[in-house]
Every structure is written in C-alpha cells, then in structure tokens.
Design a protein around this motif. Structure first.
Motif, short mmCIF file in Angstrom:
data_model
loop_
_atom_site.label_atom_id
_atom_site.label_comp_id
_atom_site.label_asym_id
_atom_site.label_seq_id
_atom_site.Cartn_x
_atom_site.Cartn_y
_atom_site.Cartn_z
N ALA A 1 12.75 -18.94 -29.77
CA ALA A 1 11.87 -19.12 -30.93
C ALA A 1 11.27 -17.81 -31.39
N THR A 2 10.91 -16.94 -30.45
CA THR A 2 10.30 -15.66 -30.80
C THR A 2 11.28 -14.78 -31.57
N LEU A 3 12.51 -14.67 -31.07
CA LEU A 3 13.52 -13.87 -31.76
C LEU A 3 13.85 -14.46 -33.13
N GLY B 1 24.34 -26.07 -32.33
CA GLY B 1 24.73 -25.90 -30.94
C GLY B 1 23.61 -26.24 -29.99
N VAL B 2 23.60 -25.60 -28.83
CA VAL B 2 22.60 -25.86 -27.79
C VAL B 2 21.21 -25.48 -28.30
N ARG B 3 20.29 -26.41 -28.16
CA ARG B 3 18.90 -26.14 -28.57
C ARG B 3 18.27 -25.13 -27.62
N GLN B 4 17.48 -24.23 -28.16
CA GLN B 4 16.76 -23.24 -27.35
C GLN B 4 17.72 -22.53 -26.38
N ALA B 5 18.83 -22.06 -26.91
CA ALA B 5 19.92 -21.55 -26.08
C ALA B 5 19.50 -20.41 -25.16
N LEU B 6 18.63 -19.52 -25.63
CA LEU B 6 18.27 -18.36 -24.81
C LEU B 6 17.23 -18.69 -23.75
N ASP B 7 16.69 -19.90 -23.78
CA ASP B 7 15.70 -20.31 -22.79
C ASP B 7 16.22 -21.35 -21.81
N HIS B 8 17.33 -21.97 -22.14
CA HIS B 8 17.84 -23.06 -21.30
C HIS B 8 18.19 -22.51 -19.91
N PRO B 9 17.72 -23.13 -18.85
CA PRO B 9 17.97 -22.61 -17.49
C PRO B 9 19.46 -22.56 -17.13
N HIS C 1 30.22 -14.16 -38.46
CA HIS C 1 30.73 -15.52 -38.31
C HIS C 1 29.64 -16.47 -37.81
N ALA C 2 28.89 -16.06 -36.80
CA ALA C 2 27.85 -16.92 -36.23
C ALA C 2 26.85 -17.33 -37.30
N ALA C 3 26.40 -16.36 -38.10
CA ALA C 3 25.40 -16.66 -39.12
C ALA C 3 25.98 -17.56 -40.22
N LEU C 4 27.20 -17.28 -40.64
CA LEU C 4 27.81 -18.09 -41.70
C LEU C 4 28.13 -19.50 -41.23
N MET C 5 28.54 -19.63 -39.97
CA MET C 5 28.80 -20.97 -39.43
C MET C 5 27.53 -21.82 -39.47
N VAL C 6 26.43 -21.21 -39.06
CA VAL C 6 25.17 -21.96 -39.05
C VAL C 6 24.74 -22.29 -40.48
N GLU C 7 24.91 -21.34 -41.40
CA GLU C 7 24.59 -21.63 -42.79
C GLU C 7 25.41 -22.82 -43.29
N GLY C 8 26.64 -22.96 -42.77
CA GLY C 8 27.51 -24.05 -43.16
C GLY C 8 27.25 -25.35 -42.43
N GLU D 1 14.75 -22.36 -37.31
CA GLU D 1 15.51 -23.39 -36.59
C GLU D 1 17.01 -23.11 -36.70
N GLN D 2 17.46 -22.68 -37.84
CA GLN D 2 18.88 -22.33 -37.99
C GLN D 2 19.23 -21.10 -37.15
N ILE D 3 18.34 -20.14 -37.11
CA ILE D 3 18.63 -18.92 -36.35
C ILE D 3 18.71 -19.22 -34.86
N ASP D 4 17.98 -20.23 -34.40
CA ASP D 4 18.14 -20.69 -33.01
C ASP D 4 19.62 -20.95 -32.72
N ASP D 5 20.31 -21.57 -33.69
CA ASP D 5 21.72 -21.87 -33.49
C ASP D 5 22.60 -20.63 -33.61
N VAL D 6 22.17 -19.65 -34.39
CA VAL D 6 22.94 -18.40 -34.48
C VAL D 6 23.09 -17.77 -33.09
N TRP D 7 22.00 -17.77 -32.32
CA TRP D 7 22.06 -17.14 -31.00
C TRP D 7 23.05 -17.85 -30.09
N THR D 8 23.14 -19.18 -30.19
CA THR D 8 24.06 -19.88 -29.29
C THR D 8 25.51 -19.57 -29.64
#
Length: 460
Positions: A11-13, A235-243, A224-231, A182-189
């Motif tokens: 969320a911070t990023l 993916g995985v919610r909170q991907a960078l925090d998931h244990p 690609h990651a950013a455009l896919m999410v725009e489309g 919220e969309q950028i959360d998916d970009v990271w995954t």
C-alpha cells in the motif's frame, strides 16, 4: 541489515506511485532527475546505430508492421507501445555510456525513460508529469534490489540489473497511466511474476544480451504489467506483504535483505543522489583506471611501454577477462596507449579487440590485480577506484591513482558537466544546433506542455 519488515509495503509503494504526478519533490531532486533524463536521451542519440539498437528496432517493427502508437526513440520510426519502449530501452544501453546506481547494481535510465516517454507520447502527458514519473521510476529501480539484498540476488543467480528496471519501468508507467493505488497493488504482483534476469550477462560478448537484461527486458515487462492492470488484470492482493509471496520467498529471507529500505523515507529521501554518470564510454568499474591512464598520457609521451599494472577493488577478474570490449580493462588500456586517447567507437569495437595485432600484443603485457586496501569497509558504500602503473622501456615508471571519477555519487557532475557530455554525444548525430535545442528543452522540461516534443527533437 535485516531490519524488521515494515507493514503495508504494498500500500505504501502504491500510494507513492499513484501520487507521483501531483507530488512536489524538492527542487534539488527535480534538477537531478532533469539531468539524468538529458543524459539518457544523449545516450540514445549516440547509440542509435549500434547493433543492439538496430536489432531491437528491426524486431519491434516486425512485430508491429512498421506502424503503431509510439516512436522508437532517436528515430522517426513507429511501433506498438510496448515494442517501441523495448527497442528504445535497448538503444539507450546499446553501449556503456548511460547512468547507473552503483549501490544497487542497476542502470535505470534506458528502461525508465523509454517507458515514460512512450506512455507520455501516447497519453499526451506534460513535461512536468514526465519528470515526476521518471523520478518514481528511479526510486523503485534503486530501492527494490537493495531491499531484496545484493548478496541474496547474487547467490540466487538473479541479476539486479533486470529486477530494478522492471519495477522502475512499471512505476513510471503506472504513474503516467494514472492508475489508482488499488490498481498499482496489482502492478507489483505482475512485476513479481516477471522478475528475472541472470548474471550470465557477464559472459556476453556483443552487448546484445546485456542490453536486453539491463534495459529492454525491464522496460517491456514493467510496461506490460501496468498495461495489463489498466486492462483489468488482477492478481494476489497485497502481494508484497503476503507471507507466502515473492518478496518473502526463501531466496530473499535473511542474508542481506532489508525490506524496510523499500519504504524508508519514501518521498523524502531520493535514490537520485546515489545515481552516477559514466564520464567515459566504458563499464562503471573500469572508469577510474581509464581516467588514470588518460592522465598519464602526457607523462608517457609516446615512449614504448613494457608493462602496465592496474590495481582495483571489487570483482577485478571480471574486468581483466571480460569478453566485451567496453568492460575489458586490458583492451581499454591497449587502445588508450596506442591511440593516445579513448573514443566511443573503439571502446565498443569487438572487431578491433579480436583482430588488431598491436592491441592484442599490448594486452598481453597488462596485469589486473586486486588491491584489498581500496575496498570499502563493511557497511560503507561501494567504492570504485584504481591505481595504474606504467613501466616504460628503460625501466622508468609512471603511476597515477584515481580515487573516484567525476560523476560517481560521492563526486557528482555539475549541470554544466552533464550538458557538456550530452552535447559531445549528440552533436555528431543531430548537429550542434539541434543538440543544444535538446539541452534547452530539457532545461525547461517542467514548462513543456507536451512531453512528446522531446521525441521529435532527438529524431533523425
């Protein structure tokens, strides 16, 4: 290192990137970003006709049928958005002249700037928006590898040079696409799923695979990651925090990981002061030796050379044995001593390194050695220095020590230095008049209504 992992990394990023275009970074940081944008554009102009650039353009055009929404930078050719960004990034790193972050082992400019300009062109973004998106891209490009741990990445066989530009390009694209947090959360995954690149690039001979790993791959996959999410991809919610997620995987557990680095003073402290310029058209760690050799030329005065010894810190064997000319210190030493200077073309010439008899003979008399005394102390920033000793016929010795090269973070280039370098790189291709126009346009980038105007200025 191994600071406790902060909460809500994702969320911070995401909030940082989503707010990048409306942020008000300090003037000093905006000035640094402006200069790195100029430096990257100059690299693209200088490298446009080198083989990695030509191959990438041919490939991009073949995928897009020679038409598309975005310009292949330093040309007037067009291709699809992702294909154009890929080819432009390959062009920016077709030779060793673009910027780098030595503390992260990444070269952000070619990928981040290529993606930012491609998206800015197609979405009508302003110069101010372009600059802020580039700043967000450099931030992620520098922070992600250091958070994962440089040692961890090396032991896992994963190249920082691929990881950093991937996340940096995605951040720049997501900002300009105005994705929500919220969309950028998916970009990271989707970045995590594409994260890769091997240290095998060290075996590359022709700079093609290296340009792909350092620039083209990250630009393509991040965009690609950013455009896919725009489309609509999710993916995985909170991907960078998931244990059980990528960031917490075994490859990055322990060792020198520092997940707190990802968000520490984000938006306040910048990676830009840690970003270096290449003063010479050679690999970053070879620059101090090159500068020392050039400083010795007046003292040598053309006298016959019996032997040369170069002492340096770090991975000295890689630069003794490199198959790539711009990374091979024995080759660079030979051409400097034979030619009496260093030029862009010879520094990249595989044909000369392989086929010039005089160069090959002198290379045999160049010794590269490790000097532990030049190593940084544990916990101190990486150093790049060199001591060069030339033994002349008759036994006379001339020696020079370069503790740093102008452009390294500890001794940054001033604006006038960066602009002089850019003029030197661009004038042969654009002419001095248009090269000065590029410099002037970047100087007032925040007043530019259409960032795409920069693209026309460097096209030929």
């Amino acid at each position: 290192m191994n600071s406790p992992a902060p909460k809500d990394i994702t969320a911070t990023l995401s909030a940082y990137v989503a707010g990048a275009l409306t942020s008000q970074p300090p003037p000093a940081h905006r000035e640094m970003a402006r200069l790195h944008l100029l430096d990257t554009l100059a690299a693209m102009v200088a490298c446009r006709d080198l083989e990695p650039a030509v191959l990438a353009r041919t490939y991009a055009i073949s995928l897009s049928g020679g038409c598309g929404a975005a310009t292949l930078l330093a040309t007037r050719q067009r291709a699809g958005l992702v294909d154009a960004a890929f080819a432009s990034a390959m062009t920016g790193h077709a030779a060793e002249i673009n910027d780098f972050i030595p503390s992260a082992f990444v070269q952000p400019g070619p990928a981040v700037v290529s993606v930012a300009l491609a998206v800015a062109e197609t979405r009508g973004a302003s110069g101010a928006a372009l600059l802020r998106a580039v700043m967000a891209g450099y931030e992620l490009a520098g922070r992600v590898p250091k958070a994962l741990g440089l040692g961890n990445l090396r032991r896992a066989g994963i190249a920082n040079h691929g990881i950093g530009p991937l996340f940096g390009s995605a951040a720049a694209a997501a900002a300009l696409l105005r994705l929500s947090p919220e969309q950028i959360d998916d970009v990271w995954t989707f970045c995590a799923q594409q994260a890769g690149g091997s240290w095998q690039w060290l075996l590359d001979v022709e700079h093609i695979e290296k340009a792909f790993v350092f620039a083209g791959m990250g630009a393509r996959d991040g965009l690609h990651a950013a455009l896919m999410v725009e489309g609509g991809f999710r993916g995985v919610r909170q991907a960078l925090d998931h244990p059980a997620g990528w960031l917490r995987s075994g490859a990055f557990a322990g060792g020198d990981s520092d997940l707190a680095y990802l968000t520490d003073a984000l938006g306040e402290r910048s990676e830009l002061p840690l970003t270096a310029y290449k003063r010479y058209p050679v690999g970053g760690p070879t620059q101090p030796a090159v500068e020392a050799l050039l400083s010795l030329l007046p003292r040598i005065g053309g006298a016959p050379v019996e032997a040369v010894r170069i002492e340096m810190p770090g991975r000295w064997e890689a630069f003794r044995d490199a198959a790539m000319p711009a990374l091979n210190l024995r080759y660079l030493t030979a051409i400097i001593l034979i030619d009496g200077h260093l030029d862009f073309v010879s520094a990249q010439s595989l044909a000369r390194m392989a086929g010039d008899g005089a160069v090959r003979a002198l290379m045999e008399r160049v010794e590269i050695a490790h000097d532990p005394a030049q190593e940084a102390a544990p916990g101190e920033p990486r150093t790049e220095s060199a001591r060069v000793t030339v033994r002349l016929e008759g036994g006379r010795r001339e020696s020079a020590y370069t503790p740093h090269v102008l452009g390294f973070p500890s001794h940054p280039m001033a604006a006038a230095d960066v602009e002089a370098k850019a003029l030197e790189l661009m004038a042969p291709g654009l002419g001095e008049g248009r090269a000065r126009q590029v410099i002037a346009a970047v100087e007032t980038i925040e007043e530019l209504a259409e960032a795409r105007d920069l693209i026309e200025l460097i096209a030929r």
